[in-house]
Each structure stands twice: as structure tokens, then as C-alpha cells.
Design a protein around this motif. Structure first.
Motif: not given
Lengths: 254, 255
Positions: B115, B120, B201-202, B208
Motif C-alpha cells: 500500500i 490503494y 487497504g481498499s 472492504y
């Protein structure tokens, strides 16, 4: 007298492994006439497979001379050798017909012609109707028949067989011996056949080369003077017994 | 032949076992009076699909493209590298030990770094999925390409066959069952890799979404997300099995 097709004169082969020298074949000398079926017989480690591989041109030899071919029977080492091993080694993903065609593909022979030839050969080895089967659908004996057809597809002058029936059960083996004699008579190939079966060697061979192990040595070169076509009645023949006894004695089994 | 009815029988059993699981789930929730936020019923779970805010289709598309993208990349690079290994022995001797060490890195631990490096998005998650599922493919393919009967090589050599002929006629078709066995293991890992990426992380995807609904304790939506992720995995696995049936003779298949 016709010139021999194969002539070995004092052929020796030494392997070196971890600094140690191992004499696999020593002073092997014999001739093979065109169209003969020669059996190389002896115990494990007598160098019979090494000798066969030397004939196949797969490795060299250290001493002596080895010549294949004569003016009447020219020999092209790239396309005049057919090989059959103890295992059929068919390609699992190919149908029987395509397995037989493998050498033709590698040599780049015309395919339509080879296909017809492959069908004829499968008929010769008794596998008509199995062209489109996969190897796993065939018994061990049938797979070995297909392997013999594969060895003949490119019409080689010399067929080398390394214990081809060694992995088969005794009954199938007997049957395959008769089949091989029939195929040999019809195809008129020169065949060199490695075995450790003494009766098999005498039954099949026009000539038997006896090799002994430790040290490797060529012990005898016996012309088998028994009539063709041969059948199993031959095994009770007096001379058949003489030949096998002689070989057993040479190999130290009495 | 009984082959066809046998297959039908097996399919029927597979469907029934899945249905029984749903029934058991339903009975457990209703008879046990389990609160909805702990475990929703099957009905409530499906009902979560009706919340438009959750943008199920979009999120599913993102997750699916990460899984399929990472997987496709791993198959291409994995099989390609293994082929190079079989052509150039020195390359294998240099790189294989390195790959074994690198494979021991817990790929999840690389997530935060990915990341930092790539920010992202779908791309970085594809990379994480790739890194997790790539190794088994290299390993099995390399193994398959090296499993050639020496006698068969002798046979080709007596005919003066080329290295390319050995590769295309013997090595590669012989390696196919091994490649598929690696691809099946990798399919499972690719799904896990993509979701790990989304957790780390998204701003899109089913993973998510799970983090989002966790805050509001919408357990039904979390269940639904898990089910959808699983279904993407099942589709991928099914495609691989189908391709294997098409390309590999039954006798040669490795389960």
C-alpha cells in the motif's frame, strides 16, 4: 558369404563414477548377419544394456570397433534404429495410433502415409480396433505390442529391445515370444534383444551372445541351430536342452 | 453404461449436502434463538442483498477482477518461469532457492508495504493475490517438466529429435497434470490473497464492504459477503476443473 550387418570387434566400455572405474563391457566381439534375431543374455550388471545403448549410438565405447551397415545394407543411424524398452513408455495423453506415430513425427515423415502404415503395423501386432484407445485402456501386454509397432513405424533396419517382456507375467510373456517371432518373420528386421531369461534367449534367438558379470566378459557366441518357424514344442527338443544347459553352465548355474 | 447415472447421482448428493447445510443453519438460528447480530438466518442473509447502499454488484466485480487478475498473472508468470527453469538449469539453480526463501515471507505482512508503494486499489490487491498463489504453480510445473522417463529421452535421441520436440511432444503435455494440480491449490489461495488485500487497504470490494458493515454490526451483510466471495472462488475452481477435463486424459489427472 554376405557381409555382416553389425560387426563388433573388441568393444569395451568403462564408466567412471566418483573416481572409480567400472568396466561395464569388455572385449565384446561378434557379427550379426542382416535379418538375424540376436539375444544378449546374462545376469544383471553383465553390460548387456550398455552394449545395446552403444549399438543405439546413445553413448560411445572406449575400445574396439563397432560398425553397423554394409554396402548392401546401408545404415543411417538417425533413422534406422527402433527401440523397445522394458516399460511400454507410451504417452498417456495420446491415443494408441498417435503413440505409434511419435517417431514419424520426430523424423518429419509424411503424415498421411505414416498413418496408413501405423494402422498396418497395429494390425501386424494384433491391435486392430484399438487405434483410438488411450494406453490406460490396454493391458500391459497390449501396451508392449503398441510399443513394438512404434519401434517399426519409421521402417528402421535395426530394432533394439531391452528386456521388452521382462515386466509381463509368465503367460503373457510366452505369448509375446511367439508374437515377436511372427513379427520378426514378417518384417524381416534385424533384432538385437536383451534378456536375462535363458530359455527366452534360446527360444527366440538365431544366435545367443552370453555375457557374464564381475568382471564383465563375453563368454560365448552360440548359433542356435533350431528350425523356424518355432513353436513351444521346441522346448522339449533335445538340442534346446543342450543349448540352455550350456548357457546355465557358462553363467555358473548348474 | 452406469457412468452417466453415476455422475448424476454424485451431482445430486452435492446439491443435497449444500441444501442440508442451509437447513441446519436455519434450524440452529431459529431453534437456538440466536440474536441476528451474532448469526443471521439464511433468509435475513439473502435479505441483505436488498440494501442498495452496499452496491453488491460493483463490489463483487472488483473482488472478482482482483481474484481472477492475480490468478491469471500467477499462472502466466508461474508456468513461464518454470519453463525457463527447465530450459536453463543454471537459472533454476540460482533462482529456486531464492524463491523458496521468499515464499516463506508471510505475504500478509507485505500488505502494508504494497500500500505504501502502490497506494490503494485493484492493482495492489492483484499483486497480493498473485504473490500468494504464484509459488505452488512454479513448483508443480517445474516438477512436472522434469519428470520425464530417461528411456523415453533415449528413444527421441536415437531419432535425433530436437530439444524443442522433446519439450512440445513429451515434457509439456506430460507436465499438464502437474500444472493443473498447482493451479487448483493456487485457486484457493488467490481468493484469500485478494480479500487480505482488501482488508489491509481498499475502497471497493467485498472485503472492504465487510469492514464497513462491521462498524454497523450488520452481520447479515457480512455473511452475504462471505458467501459471495466463496461463490467467486467456486466459479474459478470450476473453470479450472473444466479446463483440466478438456486438456488432460483421465488416467493422467492428479487430484
Amino acid at each position: 558369404m554376405t557381409e555382416p550387418f553389425i560387426r563388433l570387434d573388441g568393444v569395451s566400455k568403462t564408466y567412471r563414477t566418483r573416481g572409480k572405474e567400472f568396466l561395464a563391457v569388455s572385449e565384446a566381439s561378434f557379427d550379426v548377419a542382416p535379418g538375424e534375431l540376436v539375444a544378449l543374455v546374462g545376469p544383471s550388471g553383465c553390460g548387456k544394456t550398455t552394449l545395446l545403448k552403444a549399438l543405439a549410438g546413445l553413448h560411445g565405447h572406449d575400445g574396439g570397433t563397432l560398425r553397423i551397415g554394409s554396402p548392401e545394407h546401408p545404415f543411417d543411424p538417425a533413422r534406422d534404429i527402433g527401440m523397445v524398452f522394458q516399460q511400454p513408455l507410451l504417452l498417456k495423453w495420446r491415443r494408441i495410433l498417435d503413440n505409434v506415430l511419435l517417431p514419424a513425427e520426430i523424423l518429419g515423415l509424411p503424415m498421411t502415409e505414416s498413418r496408413g502404415r501405423a494402422r498396418d503395423l497395429l494390425a501386424l501386432v494384433g491391435l486392430t480396433g484399438f487405434e483410438d484407445k488411450y494406453p490406460y485402456e490396454l493391458s500391459g501386454g497390449m501396451q508392449q505390442r503398441a510399443a513394438i509397432a512404434r519401434a517399426l513405424i519409421h521402417d528402421p533396419k535395426l530394432v533394439l529391445m531391452d528386456e521388452p517382456f521382462g515386466a509381463l507375467d509368465a503367460l503373457t510373456r510366452d505369448k509375446m515370444n511367439l508374437e515377436l517371432l511372427r513379427i520378426w518373420a514378417q518384417s524381416r528386421k534385424t533384432i538385437v534383444f536383451v534378456t536375462h531369461g535363458i530359455t527366452e534367449a534360446v527360444f527366440l534367438g538365431t544366435r545367443v551372445i552370453v555375457l557374464t558379470a564381475g568382471p564383465a566378459r563375453m563368454a560365448d557366441n552360440i548359433v542356435i541351430d533350431l528350425p523356424h518357424p518355432r513353436s513351444f514344442d521346441l522346448r522339449t527338443h533335445e538340442r534346446f536342452g543342450d543349448y540352455t544347459r550350456r548357457i546355465y553352465r557358462l553363467l555358473g548355474i548348474e | 453404461m452406469s457412468g452417466k447415472s453415476d455422475a448424476l447421482h454424485r451431482y445430486a448428493l452435492a446439491v443435497i449436502s449444500h441444501l442440508l447445510l442451509v437447513v441446519a443453519w436455519h434450524l440452529f438460528v431459529t431453534l437456538g434463538k440466536v440474536p441476528k447480530f451474532v448469526m443471521p438466518s439464511p433468509y435475513e442473509t439473502v435479505h441483505a442483498l436488498l440494501v442498495p447502499n452496499y452496491r453488491w454488484l460493483d463490489n463483487m466485480a472488483v473482488t472478482a477482477s482482483e481474484i481472477f487478475g492475480g490468478y491469471a498473472l500467477a499462472v502466466t508468470v508461474g508456468v513461464g518461469l518454470a519453463m525457463l527453469f527447465s530450459w536453463f538449469r543454471w537459472l533454476e539453480m540460482w533462482l529456486m532457492p531464492l524463491l523458496v526463501s521468499l515464499n516463506m515471507i508471510p505475504k500478509v505482512a507485505l500488505g502494508p508495504l504494497v500500500i505504501v508503494w502502490f497506494s490503494y486499489g485493484i492493482g495492489p490487491n492483484i499483486l497480493i493475490a498473485f504473490s500468494i498463489c504464484f509459488f505452488p504453480i512454479v513448483l508443480t510445473t517445474a516438477r512436472g517438466l522434469s519428470e520425464v522417463e530417461p528411456d523415453l529421452l533415449d528413444l527421441v535421441r536415437t531419432l535425433r529429435g530436437s530439444r524443442w520436440q522433446i519439450f512440445t511432444k513429451i515434457q509439456l503435455p506430460g507436465a499438464l497434470p502437474y500444472i493443473f494440480s498447482g493451479m487448483k491449490v493456487a485457486a484457493v489461495l488467490a481468493v484469500a490473497g485478494a480479500i487480505v488485500g482488501e482488508f489491509l487497504g481498499s475502497e471497493k470490494g467485498l472485503g472492504y464492504l465487510m469492514l464497513q458493515v462491521q462498524v454497523t454490526l450488520d452481520t447479515a451483510a457480512m455473511f452475504m459477503a462471505v458467501i459471495l466471495i466463496t461463490m467467486i472462488g467456486v466459479v474459478l475452481y470450476g473453470l479450472v476443473l473444466g479446463l483440466e477435463r478438456l486438456l488432460v486424459v483421465r488416467d493422467a489427472r492428479i487430484s
